[in-house]
Design an enzyme around this catalytic site. Structure first.
Site, short mmCIF file in Angstrom:
data_model
loop_
_atom_site.label_atom_id
_atom_site.label_comp_id
_atom_site.label_asym_id
_atom_site.label_seq_id
_atom_site.Cartn_x
_atom_site.Cartn_y
_atom_site.Cartn_z
N GLY A 40 2.60 7.75 2.64
CA GLY A 40 2.62 6.85 3.77
C GLY A 40 1.30 6.93 4.50
O GLY A 40 0.35 6.19 4.23
N THR A 75 0.80 5.02 11.85
CA THR A 75 1.50 5.51 13.03
C THR A 75 0.52 5.70 14.18
O THR A 75 -0.70 5.79 13.98
CB THR A 75 2.19 6.86 12.74
N THR A 92 7.26 -5.15 4.03
CA THR A 92 7.74 -6.31 4.77
C THR A 92 7.69 -7.53 3.86
O THR A 92 6.67 -7.77 3.19
CB THR A 92 6.88 -6.55 6.01
N GLU A 147 1.68 0.02 9.90
CA GLU A 147 0.22 -0.12 9.73
C GLU A 147 -0.55 1.04 10.36
O GLU A 147 -1.57 0.87 11.03
CB GLU A 147 -0.25 -1.48 10.25
N LEU A 161 0.83 -1.20 0.00
CA LEU A 161 0.00 0.00 0.00
C LEU A 161 0.87 1.25 0.00
O LEU A 161 0.74 2.11 -0.86
CB LEU A 161 -0.93 0.00 1.22
N GLN A 193 16.37 -0.68 31.74
CA GLN A 193 16.70 -0.01 32.99
C GLN A 193 16.88 -1.01 34.12
O GLN A 193 17.78 -0.87 34.96
CB GLN A 193 15.61 1.01 33.36
N GLY A 234 23.52 -1.57 33.21
CA GLY A 234 24.52 -1.61 32.15
C GLY A 234 24.41 -2.84 31.28
O GLY A 234 24.64 -2.77 30.07
N ARG A 291 19.86 -11.26 40.42
CA ARG A 291 20.94 -10.30 40.61
C ARG A 291 21.01 -9.84 42.07
O ARG A 291 20.01 -9.38 42.64
CB ARG A 291 20.71 -9.08 39.71
N TRP A 308 8.53 0.41 2.01
CA TRP A 308 8.39 -0.14 3.36
C TRP A 308 7.62 -1.47 3.34
O TRP A 308 6.77 -1.72 4.18
CB TRP A 308 7.70 0.86 4.30
#
Length: 390
Positions: free
Chosen positions: A139, A372, A166, A370, A133, A343, A347, A275, A164
């Protein structure tokens, strides 16, 4: 580090058949998809053999009629299959959603003869589809597309470029929207174009931030000739077909977004409980516990939203507004949850040794494809308040 297999989600499924189906999908995800996901995404490798396996397992046409090779499953079930696949690897989950989107026009608007002739191979014959499309200059304003189809006797000759796409360059068939008449939405017609058609070619895949294993490319139509029997629906009906397909496709994106978010939460939980800092697991600290709680809550809310929209669709009721809401909420959730997962890992989350940095990169595209999320807000607002004043 390999991705973890998706953790079982406590699902409410309508039948024993659906429960067995989800069990099969989890097994395939655990054995065939998740173990190679990180390596193959890093290498930019498209897992065509996985789509062949899914087709052989009856998983590429779940929401369509079994008379044509489909699975006769309600959307409520099909979307949960997508979620499981996306949790293992977004390239696979979203790829199945795009394939289903590319089958929609023929399955819904095609003639009986077309459905009998083409659908079995599309749904269960190992073929893979793409949906055309968008264009380089159209777009969000898809109705301004410029690709043209000109009638020559019993054939149509298609010329133009789609963007674009896929599966661009690897698809076996393309559902193509092309202009056959006046400017605007009324002049657009849908066509089913074989991937090996003379004059059809694909550019090099785009170099993307995420989903590197899923080829996204411009597709060029240089005088591609297709017979009129490959025109789907009536002349000028293509844009309506495209919008109807996108309503269902947005639910597929929503389900994939929740699968990706769930994978990120699973990884964050595993890390947080294992952790140790200051002599105890970091999951003992309230700040982190609240973050995990918010992540889980947003995921559950998104899952409930896309399932509610799917049940409306299954009941034959209008669902376009709810589909836009689901796409908006679920993809924003995926972006937030994957960012928070990075987060949680600190690290380590910023390194490729753990998959959460890839999840965060992949989540971004879901807010774009599909329609925005700004377009989704426009769609929702129009349902609530009517069209904008001119």
């Amino acid at each position: 580090m390999n991705d973890r297999a998706p953790q079982p989600v406590d699902r409410q499924l309508p039948t024993d058949e659906a429960r067995d189906l989800l069990s099969l999908v989890r097994d395939i995800a655990r054995r065939e998809i998740a173990p190679k996901a990180a390596e193959e995404e890093d290498a930019g490798r498209f897992p065509r053999e996985i789509f062949t396996l899914l087709s052989e397992s009856g998983l590429l046409g779940l929401a369509y009629d079994s008379a044509h090779g489909g699975g006769d499953q309600p959307y409520e079930v099909y979307l949960q299959v997508l979620e499981e696949l996306a949790a293992a690897r977004l390239t696979v989950g979203l790829g199945v959603s795009v394939h289903s989107l590319s089958c929609y026009a023929l399955a819904t608007y095609g003639s009986k003869q077309q459905q009998v002739g083409f659908l079995p191979d599309m749904l269960a014959g190992g073929l893979l589809g793409a949906y055309c499309l968008s264009e380089p200059s159209s777009g969000s304003d898809a109705a301004s597309l410029r690709t043209k189809a000109v009638r020559e006797g019993d054939d149509w000759v298609i010329t133009g470029t789609k963007a674009w796409i896929t599966h661009g360059g690897v698809a076996d068939f393309y559902t193509v929207m092309a202009r056959t008449g006046e400017e605007g939405p009324r002049g657009i017609t849908a066509f089913l174009v074989p991937g090996d058609a003379d004059g059809l070619s694909a550019a090099a895949p785009e170099k993307k931030m995420g989903m590197k294993g899923s080829p996204t490319a411009q597709v060029h139509f240089d005088g591609v000739r297709v017979p009129d029997e490959r025109r789907i629906g009536e002349e000028g009906q293509g844009f309506a077909i495209a919008l109807a397909a996108l309503d269902s496709g947005r639910l597929g994106v929503a389900a994939c977004a929740i699968g990706l978010a769930q994978a990120a939460l699973d990884e964050a939980l595993a890390y947080a409980t294992g952790r140790q800092q200051f002599g105890r697991p970091i999951s003992d600290f309230q700040g982190l516990r609240f973050l995990l709680a918010d992540m889980a809550t947003q995921i559950e809310a998104g899952r409930a939203l896309y399932l509610a929209a799917a049940r409306l669709r299954d009941a034959g009721r209008p669902f376009a507004k709810q589909a836009a809401m689901a796409k908006l909420h679920c993809t924003d959730t995926a972006m937030k949850v994957t960012t928070d997962a990075v987060q949680v890992l600190g690290g380590y989350g910023y390194t490729a040794d753990f998959p959460v940095e890839r999840y965060m990169r992949e989540a971004k595209v879901l807010q774009i494809v599909e329609g925005t999320n700004q377009i989704q807000r426009l769609v929702i607002a129009r349902h609530l308040a009517g069209p904008e004043s001119r």
